[in-house]
Design an enzyme around this catalytic site. Structure first.
Site, short mmCIF file in Angstrom:
data_model
loop_
_atom_site.label_atom_id
_atom_site.label_comp_id
_atom_site.label_asym_id
_atom_site.label_seq_id
_atom_site.Cartn_x
_atom_site.Cartn_y
_atom_site.Cartn_z
N LYS A 52 54.42 -15.20 10.88
CA LYS A 52 53.66 -14.03 10.45
C LYS A 52 54.50 -13.11 9.55
O LYS A 52 55.70 -13.29 9.41
CB LYS A 52 53.11 -13.29 11.67
CG LYS A 52 52.18 -14.18 12.53
CD LYS A 52 50.81 -14.40 11.90
CE LYS A 52 50.05 -15.61 12.41
NZ LYS A 52 49.55 -15.54 13.76
C1 LIG Z 1 48.72 -16.15 14.93
C2 LIG Z 1 47.33 -15.70 15.25
C3 LIG Z 1 46.95 -15.26 16.53
C4 LIG Z 1 47.84 -15.38 17.71
O1 LIG Z 1 49.06 -14.73 17.55
P1 LIG Z 1 50.22 -15.00 18.64
O2 LIG Z 1 51.15 -13.86 18.44
O3 LIG Z 1 50.82 -16.33 18.29
O4 LIG Z 1 49.58 -15.01 19.97
C5 LIG Z 1 45.68 -14.76 16.72
N1 LIG Z 1 44.80 -14.70 15.71
C6 LIG Z 1 45.10 -15.14 14.47
C7 LIG Z 1 44.07 -15.04 13.39
C8 LIG Z 1 46.37 -15.68 14.21
O5 LIG Z 1 46.66 -16.14 12.99
#
Ligand SMILES: *Cc1c(COP(=O)(O)O)cnc(C)c1O
Length: 393
Positions: free
Chosen positions: A193
């Site tokens: 991210k």
């Molecule tokens: C990455 C992601 C999540 C989950 O994030 P985590 O921190 O890995 O739990 C939820 N929604 C979307 C759209 C994502 O891309």
């Protein structure tokens, strides 16, 4: 189909941008003797609020965005019999948190231009059981938040924003996602991210009730957190605590918060680099038979977590071939997402059919996500451009 030049190195689809400051802060945390949730997680929460620039916000650091979405819905007392409207074009976490609580996700299609949840489809999906809407700011582009907030107000629904892609993104006249008029917003610090701590997440909310409940439930339903108990900040010698609910183990360790502090400080600079890459791609691909990603409305900010192009219908190279050819050229790509109606669990549990989600289905078949991250050098960007052009021109 292949490309003439043989790559000497593989360009991964995603890489975290970890600097010396992040490394030094982790080392400092390790030497400090306090490696789980403690002073750095607190500081990260404080600095996160400062980053968003809204003094009336609460920020609650958690172990993932999945955990944060679960806690936010739990704090809203979503439970069996309730429905939560989610876009079908997302990661499974967006829907699974609804199921954790015994409620039902109701899947709706996305807008074909932006690939964010279609407000008209949301309106059509509302039933007497609907409690909340869970929009996803896909790729880093804000959803149509004005219409969604209006629909929610009209029907008495809560909005919890899945902002896993949206740090930093703006909407509604330059307001940062996280500061809008919704119940809660949840960010992800997963490895790929835009602000990465390996694993991690942040809930932000203006509601003191949601904040208090999420804080309680993120650590076993204990009425004060470990830091208070062991740091002598209590009047009983620090040993006594009470469990007031069957909570979860969703706290963010200081080791991760240490990374987050320095990532956050560079969040805007890293976004600018990604925006420059997106602009270079837009420029280079405008004459190819592809649909470019939707731009943010004038005056708004796109986080550019993902850069997703769609091959034009009738393209002579198919999406899967393009992925393989780029892989041969040493370039990692991905697809965001295999829509939830194609996954056996969601498809079978809720009898979902591809024809019910034409925009998501069509986009999925033609889409490919290209590398876009601040660690990319100009030469990496040029290499992606050259390879894509060679395969599509
Ligand atoms: C990455 C992601 C999540 C989950 O994030 P985590 O921190 O890995 O739990 C939820 N929604 C979307 C759209 C994502 O891309």
């Amino acid at each position: 189909m292949s490309i003439a030049t043989t790559p000497s190195t593989y360009l991964p689809f995603a890489l975290p941008d970890i600097g010396e400051a992040e490394i030094a802060e982790v080392v400092d945390t390790l030497r400090s003797g306090w490696i789980t949730t403690g002073p750095k997680a607190r500081r990260f929460e404080r600095e996160f609020k400062e980053f968003l620039g809204a003094a009336d916000l609460h920020a609650i650091a958690v172990s993932s965005a999945t955990a944060g979405l679960h806690l936010a819905l739990e704090a809203l007392k979503i439970g069996p019999g309730d429905e939560v409207i989610v876009p079908v074009h997302t990661f499974t976490a967006t829907a699974e948190v609804v199921s954790y609580l015994g409620a039902d996700p109701v899947f709706v299609d996305v807008d074909p231009a932006t690939l964010t949840i279609d407000p008209d489809a949301v309106g059509a999906a509302i039933t007497p059981r609907t409690r909340a809407i869970l929009p996803v700011h896909y790729a880093g582009l804000a959803c149509a938040m004005g219409p969604l907030v209006q629909i929610a107000a009209k029907h008495g629904l809560q909005i919890v924003e899945d902002a896993a892609h949206a740090l930093p993104t703006t909407s509604c006249g330059g307001r940062l996602i996280g500061t809008l008029d919704t119940a809660a917003t949840v960010f992800s610090f997963y490895a790929t991210k835009t602000v990465a701590t390996g694993e991690g997440g942040m809930i932000v909310t203006r509601s003191a009730d949601i904040a208090e409940r999420a804080r309680l439930m993120r650590l076993h339903g204990i009425n004060r957190d470990v830091f208070d108990r062991y740091s002598g900040k209590t009047d009983n010698g620090g040993w006594y605590y009470e469990v007031v609910a069957p909570g979860f183990k969703y706290n963010l360790p200081d080791l991760a918060a240490a990374i987050g502090l320095h990532q956050l400080a560079r969040a805007q600079a890293m976004r600018q680099r990604r925006a420059a890459i997106a602009a270079a791609y837009d420029d280079a691909f405008s004459c190819l038979p592809v649909e470019l990603p939707a731009m943010a409305p004038a005056g708004e900010t796109h986080a550019w977590h993902l850069y997703v192009i769609r091959l034009c219908r009738g393209s002579r190279i198919q999406r899967d071939e393009l992925i393989m050819a780029l892989r041969e050229a040493g370039i990692g790509t991905s697809v965001h997402y295999v829509p939830l109606h194609f996954h056996p669990y969601w498809r079978d549990r809720y009898s979902l059919r591809a024809g019910d989600f034409p925009a998501s289905t069509d986009a999925y078949r033609r889409m490919i996500s290209l590398p876009i991250y601040s660690k990319m050098e100009d030469a990496d960007v040029e290499r992606v451009i050259r390879s894509v052009r060679a395969l599509l021109a």
